[in-house]
Every structure is written in structure tokens, then in C-alpha cells.
Design a protein around this motif. Sequence first.
Motif, PDB file in Angstrom:
ATOM      1  N   ASP A   1       0.806  -1.221   0.000  1.00 49.65           N
ATOM      2  CA  ASP A   1       0.000   0.000   0.000  1.00 49.65           C
ATOM      3  C   ASP A   1       0.837   1.269   0.000  1.00 49.65           C
ATOM      4  OD1 ASP A   1      -2.312  -1.484   0.009  1.00 49.65           O
ATOM      5  OD2 ASP A   1      -2.556  -1.433   2.192  1.00 49.65           O
ATOM      6  N   ARG A   2       2.119   1.160   0.331  1.00 46.63           N
ATOM      7  CA  ARG A   2       2.972   2.341   0.358  1.00 46.63           C
ATOM      8  C   ARG A   2       3.402   2.769  -1.042  1.00 46.63           C
ATOM      9  NH1 ARG A   2       7.394   0.014   4.335  1.00 46.63           N
ATOM     10  NH2 ARG A   2       7.025  -1.716   2.876  1.00 46.63           N
ATOM     11  N   VAL A   3       3.219   1.894  -2.020  1.00 45.67           N
ATOM     12  CA  VAL A   3       3.601   2.189  -3.405  1.00 45.67           C
ATOM     13  C   VAL A   3       2.335   2.534  -4.190  1.00 45.67           C
ATOM     14  CG1 VAL A   3       4.700   1.312  -5.492  1.00 45.67           C
ATOM     15  CG2 VAL A   3       5.554   0.596  -3.238  1.00 45.67           C
ATOM     16  N   GLU A   4       2.174   3.801  -4.542  1.00 45.94           N
ATOM     17  CA  GLU A   4       0.981   4.226  -5.269  1.00 45.94           C
ATOM     18  C   GLU A   4       0.965   3.701  -6.692  1.00 45.94           C
ATOM     19  OE1 GLU A   4       0.023   8.485  -3.030  1.00 45.94           O
ATOM     20  OE2 GLU A   4       0.785   8.472  -5.075  1.00 45.94           O
ATOM     21  N   THR A   5       2.120   3.768  -7.352  1.00 48.32           N
ATOM     22  CA  THR A   5       2.208   3.407  -8.763  1.00 48.32           C
ATOM     23  C   THR A   5       3.481   2.610  -8.990  1.00 48.32           C
ATOM     24  OG1 THR A   5       1.136   5.522  -9.309  1.00 48.32           O
ATOM     25  CG2 THR A   5       2.161   4.317 -11.126  1.00 48.32           C
ATOM     26  N   VAL A   6       3.367   1.511  -9.746  1.00 49.68           N
ATOM     27  CA  VAL A   6       4.533   0.683 -10.070  1.00 49.68           C
ATOM     28  C   VAL A   6       4.889   0.884 -11.535  1.00 49.68           C
ATOM     29  CG1 VAL A   6       5.438  -1.676 -10.265  1.00 49.68           C
ATOM     30  CG2 VAL A   6       3.998  -1.037  -8.308  1.00 49.68           C
ATOM     31  N   GLY A   7       6.184   1.109 -11.798  1.00 43.98           N
ATOM     32  CA  GLY A   7       6.676   1.221 -13.157  1.00 43.98           C
ATOM     33  C   GLY A   7       7.852   0.293 -13.358  1.00 43.98           C
ATOM     34  N   LEU A   8       8.348   0.258 -14.580  1.00 44.07           N
ATOM     35  CA  LEU A   8       9.517  -0.545 -14.926  1.00 44.07           C
ATOM     36  C   LEU A   8      10.659   0.377 -15.318  1.00 44.07           C
ATOM     37  CD1 LEU A   8       7.737  -3.233 -17.161  1.00 44.07           C
ATOM     38  CD2 LEU A   8       8.307  -3.421 -14.723  1.00 44.07           C
ATOM     39  N   CYS A   9      11.849  -0.172 -15.325  1.00 39.62           N
ATOM     40  CA  CYS A   9      13.031   0.586 -15.751  1.00 39.62           C
ATOM     41  C   CYS A   9      13.908  -0.319 -16.608  1.00 39.62           C
ATOM     42  CB  CYS A   9      13.805   1.086 -14.533  1.00 39.62           C
ATOM     43  SG  CYS A   9      15.258   2.078 -14.953  1.00 39.62           S
ATOM     44  N   ASN A  10      14.137   0.079 -17.854  1.00 37.67           N
ATOM     45  CA  ASN A  10      14.983  -0.662 -18.795  1.00 37.67           C
ATOM     46  C   ASN A  10      14.496  -2.086 -19.038  1.00 37.67           C
ATOM     47  OD1 ASN A  10      16.921   1.301 -19.569  1.00 37.67           O
ATOM     48  ND2 ASN A  10      17.905   1.104 -17.566  1.00 37.67           N
ATOM     49  N   PHE A  11      13.194  -2.262 -19.101  1.00 37.88           N
ATOM     50  CA  PHE A  11      12.624  -3.539 -19.542  1.00 37.88           C
ATOM     51  C   PHE A  11      12.455  -3.504 -21.058  1.00 37.88           C
ATOM     52  CE2 PHE A  11      12.101  -4.762 -15.309  1.00 37.88           C
ATOM     53  CZ  PHE A  11      11.508  -6.025 -15.212  1.00 37.88           C
ATOM     54  N   ASP A  12      12.804  -4.596 -21.742  1.00 36.88           N
ATOM     55  CA  ASP A  12      12.568  -4.666 -23.175  1.00 36.88           C
ATOM     56  C   ASP A  12      11.105  -5.045 -23.427  1.00 36.88           C
ATOM     57  OD1 ASP A  12      12.373  -7.416 -22.753  1.00 36.88           O
ATOM     58  OD2 ASP A  12      14.339  -7.851 -23.611  1.00 36.88           O
ATOM     59  N   THR A  13      10.716  -5.034 -24.702  1.00 33.76           N
ATOM     60  CA  THR A  13       9.313  -5.259 -25.046  1.00 33.76           C
ATOM     61  C   THR A  13       8.853  -6.647 -24.641  1.00 33.76           C
ATOM     62  OG1 THR A  13       9.621  -3.763 -26.931  1.00 33.76           O
ATOM     63  CG2 THR A  13       7.631  -5.106 -26.905  1.00 33.76           C
ATOM     64  N   LYS A  14       9.667  -7.647 -24.900  1.00 37.31           N
ATOM     65  CA  LYS A  14       9.294  -9.028 -24.595  1.00 37.31           C
ATOM     66  C   LYS A  14       8.953  -9.188 -23.121  1.00 37.31           C
ATOM     67  CE  LYS A  14      11.183 -13.728 -24.388  1.00 37.31           C
ATOM     68  NZ  LYS A  14      12.381 -14.587 -24.649  1.00 37.31           N
ATOM     69  N   HIS A  15       9.791  -8.671 -22.248  1.00 33.06           N
ATOM     70  CA  HIS A  15       9.580  -8.881 -20.815  1.00 33.06           C
ATOM     71  C   HIS A  15       8.547  -7.912 -20.246  1.00 33.06           C
ATOM     72  CE1 HIS A  15      13.373 -10.988 -21.607  1.00 33.06           C
ATOM     73  NE2 HIS A  15      12.931 -11.809 -20.670  1.00 33.06           N
ATOM     74  N   LEU A  16       8.393  -6.745 -20.868  1.00 31.17           N
ATOM     75  CA  LEU A  16       7.298  -5.866 -20.478  1.00 31.17           C
ATOM     76  C   LEU A  16       5.962  -6.569 -20.737  1.00 31.17           C
ATOM     77  CD1 LEU A  16       6.778  -2.121 -21.047  1.00 31.17           C
ATOM     78  CD2 LEU A  16       5.156  -3.663 -22.098  1.00 31.17           C
ATOM     79  N   LEU A  17       5.847  -7.231 -21.898  1.00 29.51           N
ATOM     80  CA  LEU A  17       4.610  -7.931 -22.220  1.00 29.51           C
ATOM     81  C   LEU A  17       4.385  -9.120 -21.294  1.00 29.51           C
ATOM     82  CD1 LEU A  17       4.696  -7.798 -26.127  1.00 29.51           C
ATOM     83  CD2 LEU A  17       3.195  -6.524 -24.585  1.00 29.51           C
ATOM     84  N   GLU A  18       5.457  -9.787 -20.867  1.00 29.44           N
ATOM     85  CA  GLU A  18       5.305 -10.876 -19.908  1.00 29.44           C
ATOM     86  C   GLU A  18       4.737 -10.362 -18.585  1.00 29.44           C
ATOM     87  OE1 GLU A  18       8.851 -13.130 -19.385  1.00 29.44           O
ATOM     88  OE2 GLU A  18       8.857 -13.905 -21.437  1.00 29.44           O
ATOM     89  N   VAL A  19       5.189  -9.175 -18.191  1.00 27.63           N
ATOM     90  CA  VAL A  19       4.655  -8.564 -16.968  1.00 27.63           C
ATOM     91  C   VAL A  19       3.158  -8.296 -17.135  1.00 27.63           C
ATOM     92  CG1 VAL A  19       4.710  -6.507 -15.503  1.00 27.63           C
ATOM     93  CG2 VAL A  19       6.859  -7.548 -16.263  1.00 27.63           C
ATOM     94  N   VAL A  20       2.799  -7.664 -18.251  1.00 25.83           N
ATOM     95  CA  VAL A  20       1.394  -7.332 -18.495  1.00 25.83           C
ATOM     96  C   VAL A  20       0.538  -8.594 -18.563  1.00 25.83           C
ATOM     97  CG1 VAL A  20      -0.201  -6.341 -20.178  1.00 25.83           C
ATOM     98  CG2 VAL A  20       1.955  -5.168 -19.668  1.00 25.83           C
ATOM     99  N   GLN A  21       1.016  -9.598 -19.280  1.00 28.23           N
ATOM    100  CA  GLN A  21       0.242 -10.825 -19.466  1.00 28.23           C
ATOM    101  C   GLN A  21       0.098 -11.630 -18.177  1.00 28.23           C
ATOM    102  OE1 GLN A  21       2.531 -12.471 -22.683  1.00 28.23           O
ATOM    103  NE2 GLN A  21       1.721 -11.001 -24.156  1.00 28.23           N
TER     104      GLN A  21
END
Length: 550
Positions: free
Chosen positions: A358-378
Motif C-alpha cells: 500500500d505504500r507504493v501508489e504506482t509501479v513502473g519498470l526501468c529498462n525492460f525490453d518489449t518481450k519482458h514488459l509484455l510478460e509482466v502485463v500478461q
Amino acid sequence: MAIAQHGGGVGTAHVNMMTDTIIANLPADGLRVVMRSLLVLFPEITRAFECETRKYVEQRATSSIIGKDKKPSLAELNRTQQIARSMLGCGLSFESLQLFQNLVSQGTFLIPRTSDDSRGELYAFLTSVDGDIVQAMTAVQKSLFINTGARVMNNGEHSSVEALYQSLTSCYATLKATEQDYPFGRSLVSTAGILGLPRPALLDAHQDVSKQTSMTPLPLQAKETFQLNGHEVPRIFSGLWQMSSPAWGAASSSKIVEQFSSHVQQGFTAFDMADHYGDAEIIFGRFSSLYPHRHKIFTATKYCVFHPMTVSREAVQENVTERCRRLQTEKINLLQFHWQFYQNPDYLKALRFLTEDDRVETVGLCNFDTKHLLEVVQSGIRVYTNQVQFSLVDSRPIFEMGNACEEHNIKLLTYGTLCGGFLADKWLGKLEPDIYDGSITPSQRKYFEMIRSWGGWDLFQELLTVLRVIATKHQVDISNVATRWVLDFPYVGAVIVGARMGISEHTNENLSSFGWSLDQSDHDMIEQILIRSQRSEIFHKVGDCGAEYR
């Protein structure tokens, strides 16, 4: 290399003698160029380079300590600083502390004994040492979070940090008695934090942030904003990575706080930092905690995993706790997650733990490529941003990342957009720089290599010429055109512009990037240069976003 592998013989001795002649006679800056080239061409020798450096600096460390019975010269202090910095560079963070303690003691001795004419030079040096100690404390802090989460310093490590802290407090008492300025304010706060001590109260009389902020009016509204999980934030973030090292210059806490306030008042209310950016979180946390309109400030920091770790809810929560402690906040607006080892899918587990905190309002990524960004989303994890490199010289996001971000409503926060300052009027018509000149920053050394891979200095000058024509048309600077080119992509939320806090001020120039867009003729002129570059080759050879760090 081939001769060495075959080993021995007169031929090898002859080659070694000639090589030794080169080493003995090549200027120091030339040796640096050659060494950097070797490390780029043969990255497998990096470990051996660090190992041999470690041996060398460990041997030199004791002899670099300057005795208390002599008045050192600034040149001697510089040599001690160089060894201490080298120790930091090869991972000897705790071992470097004795040298930094020695530099503090010698600085304390010298200040009241230095003439007014020379004191400015001495203070400039000691301010850089202050930045070095902050960097050392950052390295110490990171070492305590490797593998499973936070660990406690052993007795030897604790003694080293405590001895440095005692030297810093002793220096303060000595200089106060002589009414001299204290140059180690940032070091004292950082060292106290490592020891689990509260902020030293003795600094407050001279570095009272509340006095600098108490009468501050509401900041201006940014001319361009975007929505980020309920927050309206400016489309230019102030990047604090340059606080990670005095290589970009060093300034006192009071000067840094003054510039924080200046940025906020101009509408640049979003700041980007990280757990390894020196004391950026600490100084910013103190500023924002006392700023009367804190709700107007957007804080983005990072949780970076550079070493193998065992992921657990407890380990992840400990890192969030540390971020909150340093930032003096109960909630983090945006926490961006970097994971070095894609082969270990535990980054999904860590991200899930972050989204459940709950202390983290928004989560982002840093230097993720497209393949692994999509794995996170999926996997069902909601992330709102990805921080990647994006510029006219490095346009890798346009190939795959942009489409993925648009499809899943993820915004890019881009860095390197000005190529470390090369995309600016000051470089138009200039000869190719000597990247080891003292005026060249670490960022510029990095992005100069990207310029060479993109198309070389001559083509880059053609790009600057075209950007100057467009800038004249819109009555702005080259840097504004380069920033606008990135901002005009619909999947870009904001550009992160590095800020040398307390050293240089560029808020007025940054404001000129807002309120206009490039027209089709502008894009056509730029594209005529870009189609002659190696932009596609960079994507295929270097890899997708963030690949250069893995």
C-alpha cells in the motif's frame, strides 16, 4: 593475445618489452582511451581488469594515507582521492573508508591554515570529497541489500563507518570553533543514516531547509502535463542521476535544496531518482518533507536489482521501507523496478509484491525490453510506465516498444534524450571531442559511443545543422527541438532531463520545449538525416530497450 596464449619464448619477451615501452611513454589520457577500447572490444577481460586494479589499490592504500605530522599539499590529497575512488570503482567500498577518513582529517587541518586566496580551491576539492563519501555510503548501503534483503554490518564494517562518522563530527566541531564553513554536510547525513542514527541536529543551523521553503508560494502549473494513475504530472521530469557521483560536479546541500525549490516554482514538480543515486533520495526527502506544498510534488524513485537475490515479500518490503525512510514519506508516488537477470523469472514475483504494498501508489519498470514488459502485463501485473533511453540518436522504442505501450496504456519516461548534452547548440560546428578531456562528463562519454554507432560525428553535425534551422523557425534552441521530437510520440509520457543540482540551472531553457509541436516539414527534414543513419542496425545489434545494460 595469440602470442600470450602460446606462452614463453624470446618472441614473447620482445613483444612485452615493446609493449612496456608504449605503457611507459603513452600519455595518461592515451592509456585511458586504449584501456576503454580494450574493455569494449574484449568485455571478457573486465573481471581481470577489476581484479588487478583491486590488487594495485589495496597495495597503495596504506601508503596513500597522509600522516598527521605533516601539512599535505593539494596534489597529495588528490592522489589519495584517486586511490580511494579507484577502490570504490572495483568494489572495495568499506576498504576505501579509511582513506576518506584521512582526507577529512587532513582537510580539517588545512582549512584554517590556508590563505584566503587558496581556500576556494581547497573547498572545491573538499566538496568533491564530500560527494565521494556519499557515493561510498551508497555502495555500502547497496552491499547490505544484496541477495536476500537487508543484512547487518559486521563489527569491522561498522567500525569503519563509525570511525569516518566520528571524523566528520570532529571536523564540524573544529571548524565551528574557527568560524570556518563545514564542507561535509552531505557526508555526515549519509554516514549517520548507514549507522541508523537520526539526522545530525548540528547541521540544522547552517542548512535549515525550512527557512528556504517556509514562505514559498504555490508552484506554477506546468504548461504540458499527462495523467499518471490519478496524478497530473509535467511532461519533463528533473533527473537526479548526476547526484550519484561528483564526476558531474558536487555542491552543498543548501545549494541543491535551493535548486530543487527553483525547479518546483517553475512548474517542474516531478523528480526522478533511484536507490543508487548517491544521497538524492535523502536530500530530496528532506526538501519535500518541509516544502509547504508537498502535495504538488511528484516523487519517482527506483528499486534496482543488480545482483542475484532470493525474492521474498519481506525482502521487497524492506527495500520499500528504506525508500520511504530516505524520502521521509509514507507513500511513494512512483516506484520503478529494474531487474538485471531475465533468465530468473522471479522479477514477476517481486513486482507482484510491489503492487500489493500500500505504500507504493504506482509501479513502473526501468529498462525492460518489449518481450519482458509484455510478460509482466500478461501475468496480470499493472504497470504504468517504463523508463528507457530514447532520442534522435537512439530511437529503438519506435520498433517494438511504442506499439506495446500504446496497446496496454503504458507511458515511456525517457532518458538520454539530449545525449548527455551533445544535442545542443554548443556542439554545432565543433570538431569531434576528446572524450577524456576534463570537461567531458561520464554521460557524454557514454552517449558519444552511441553517436559513433548511429552514424558518426560528421552525420551528427548534419543533424545539428538541420535542428538549428528548425529551432530558428520555432524560436527555440536545438535541445528543445530534440526534446520535442521525443515528446511528440503519443506513448511518451515525459522526458527526463538531467539536472546538475546546485551547479547549473536550465529551467528556463526546458520551459521552451513546451507549448508547440514539430510540423510535417520539420519531421521531413529530420527524417532525411535519420534515414542515412544506422538506427535500425542499433536495434538489431544492441538489442531492444535496456539491452545495453545486460
